[in-house]
Design a protein around this motif. Structure first.
Motif, PDB file in Angstrom:
ATOM      1  N   ASN A 228       0.838  -1.203   0.000  1.00  0.00           N
ATOM      2  CA  ASN A 228       0.000   0.000   0.000  1.00  0.00           C
ATOM      3  C   ASN A 228       0.873   1.253   0.000  1.00  0.00           C
ATOM      4  OD1 ASN A 228      -2.253  -1.628   0.108  1.00  0.00           O
ATOM      5  ND2 ASN A 228      -2.514  -1.417   2.330  1.00  0.00           N
TER       6      ASN A 228
ATOM      7  N   GLY B 214      -4.850   1.420   0.946  1.00  0.00           N
ATOM      8  CA  GLY B 214      -4.764   0.874  -0.396  1.00  0.00           C
ATOM      9  C   GLY B 214      -6.078   0.873  -1.143  1.00  0.00           C
TER      10      GLY B 214
ATOM     11  N   SER C 112      -0.106   0.025  -7.112  1.00  0.00           N
ATOM     12  CA  SER C 112      -0.247  -0.153  -5.672  1.00  0.00           C
ATOM     13  C   SER C 112      -1.711  -0.136  -5.252  1.00  0.00           C
ATOM     14  CB  SER C 112       0.534   0.935  -4.935  1.00  0.00           C
ATOM     15  OG  SER C 112       0.405   0.795  -3.544  1.00  0.00           O
ATOM     16  N   LEU C 113      -2.499   0.745  -5.883  1.00  0.00           N
ATOM     17  CA  LEU C 113      -3.913   0.872  -5.505  1.00  0.00           C
ATOM     18  C   LEU C 113      -4.781  -0.242  -6.090  1.00  0.00           C
ATOM     19  CD1 LEU C 113      -4.487   4.720  -5.816  1.00  0.00           C
ATOM     20  CD2 LEU C 113      -4.297   3.368  -3.723  1.00  0.00           C
TER      21      LEU C 113
ATOM     22  N   GLN D 261      -3.665  -3.482  -6.705  1.00  0.00           N
ATOM     23  CA  GLN D 261      -3.080  -4.786  -6.435  1.00  0.00           C
ATOM     24  C   GLN D 261      -2.347  -5.361  -7.643  1.00  0.00           C
ATOM     25  OE1 GLN D 261      -3.103  -6.182  -3.286  1.00  0.00           O
ATOM     26  NE2 GLN D 261      -3.883  -4.118  -2.863  1.00  0.00           N
TER      27      GLN D 261
END
Length: 301
Positions: A8, A56, A108-109, A111
């Motif tokens: 995250n 996240g 990252s946001l 996955q």
């Protein structure tokens, strides 16, 4: 890249939180003082985005996008097409918004499996809509209006062919002189006519004025000097006697002088100083001098 390898975001939420807390607190204070509600709202939204980013949650980017759109509309409402006023209201948040669309942030946001950047209809509309808004604002904001000169303004318009009575020559600041003796064909043949040493410390920053036979300017310490424009000889000099302790503070600002102003009274004026040189000092004084003698105008102020 597996889902387990995706972490995250951490840096951006910390940054948004560091901005959001003082903005929310300051916005609350501003609201109590009767100011705009925007800063409190913006600070709170930034804190929400920071928390969602820390978890996240991709919803953070959509909320931030909504804040950016609202900011643009609020800025246009508050500042119109004034580019200098719009820039500090929009550009900081827009710059932060670019971080949301970087590949590493999107991975990252989401996955490690971010959707196409312009997959949604709203995202496709953002670029053309903002481009149109920018062009319209730029077109409207780059011009300026010139207010009509009052009838009395003509009494100070002494700009003859050889005078330069204001900072920009005319009251409108045209910086144009109708003198034709010097032109592009002979400018390269000019030679030094005279020099004058002020003897004053500090930087020389003044734009000299010329009215009739005299050349007026100011030096470090706000000393006013009048020279014979033809010969460069001193006609008079006025020293406001600024305290040396004051001049020693922030010398770049206290020892410089940008220039003086010239004023000529109407023809029916019968008092002292019909022609004046006005100067202000770094210790907060406004002084009027007789343009011909350099004596202080005793009735001024």
């Amino acid at each position: 890249m597996t889902n387990q390898a995706v972490k995250n975001p951490r840096l951006l939420p910390i940054l948004l939180g560091a901005i959001g807390v003082p903005m929310a607190l300051g916005g609350l204070q501003l609201l109590f003082l009767g100011g705009s509600f925007y800063y409190l709202l913006c600070g709170l939204v930034l804190l929400v985005c920071a928390m969602l980013l820390w978890q996240g949650d991709p919803l953070a980017s959509k909320i931030y996008g909504g804040l950016l759109v609202f900011t643009v509309l609020w800025a246009l409402y508050e500042s119109g097409s004034n580019l200098w006023a719009l820039a500090p209201r929009i550009l900081p948040l827009a710059a932060l918004g670019l971080l949301f669309i970087t590949p590493w942030m999107r991975r990252s946001l989401h996955q490690g499996r971010p959707p196409p950047l312009f997959a949604e209809t709203a995202a496709k509309l953002v670029v053309p809509v903002f481009a149109v808004i920018f062009l319209l604002v730029f077109e409207a904001g780059t011009g300026y209006e010139v207010s009509p000169m009052p009838a009395r303004s003509g009494v100070n318009t002494v700009n003859t062919a050889t005078d330069w009575p204001s900072y920009g020559n005319t009251l409108g600041g045209t910086r144009y002189s109708p003198v034709s003796q010097i032109n592009v064909e002979n400018a390269g043949d000019l030679e030094l006519a005279w020099t004058y040493r002020t003897g004053a410390g500090g930087a020389f920053k003044a734009t000299p004025l010329q009215v009739g036979e005299l050349l007026y300017f100011c030096t470090g310490g706000n000393r006013v000097v009048a020279l014979d424009a033809e010969a460069g000889e001193l006609r008079w000099q006025f020293d406001p006697l600024i305290d040396q302790a004051h001049l020693s503070q922030a010398r770049y600002f206290t020892t410089g002088c940008r220039g003086v102003s010239y004023y000529e009274a109407p023809p029916d004026y019968r008092g002292e100083c019909p022609a004046r040189i006005l100067t202000n000092t770094t210790d907060s004084r406004l002084i009027a001098l007789d343009a011909l003698s350099g004596e202080r105008c005793s009735q001024f102020g």
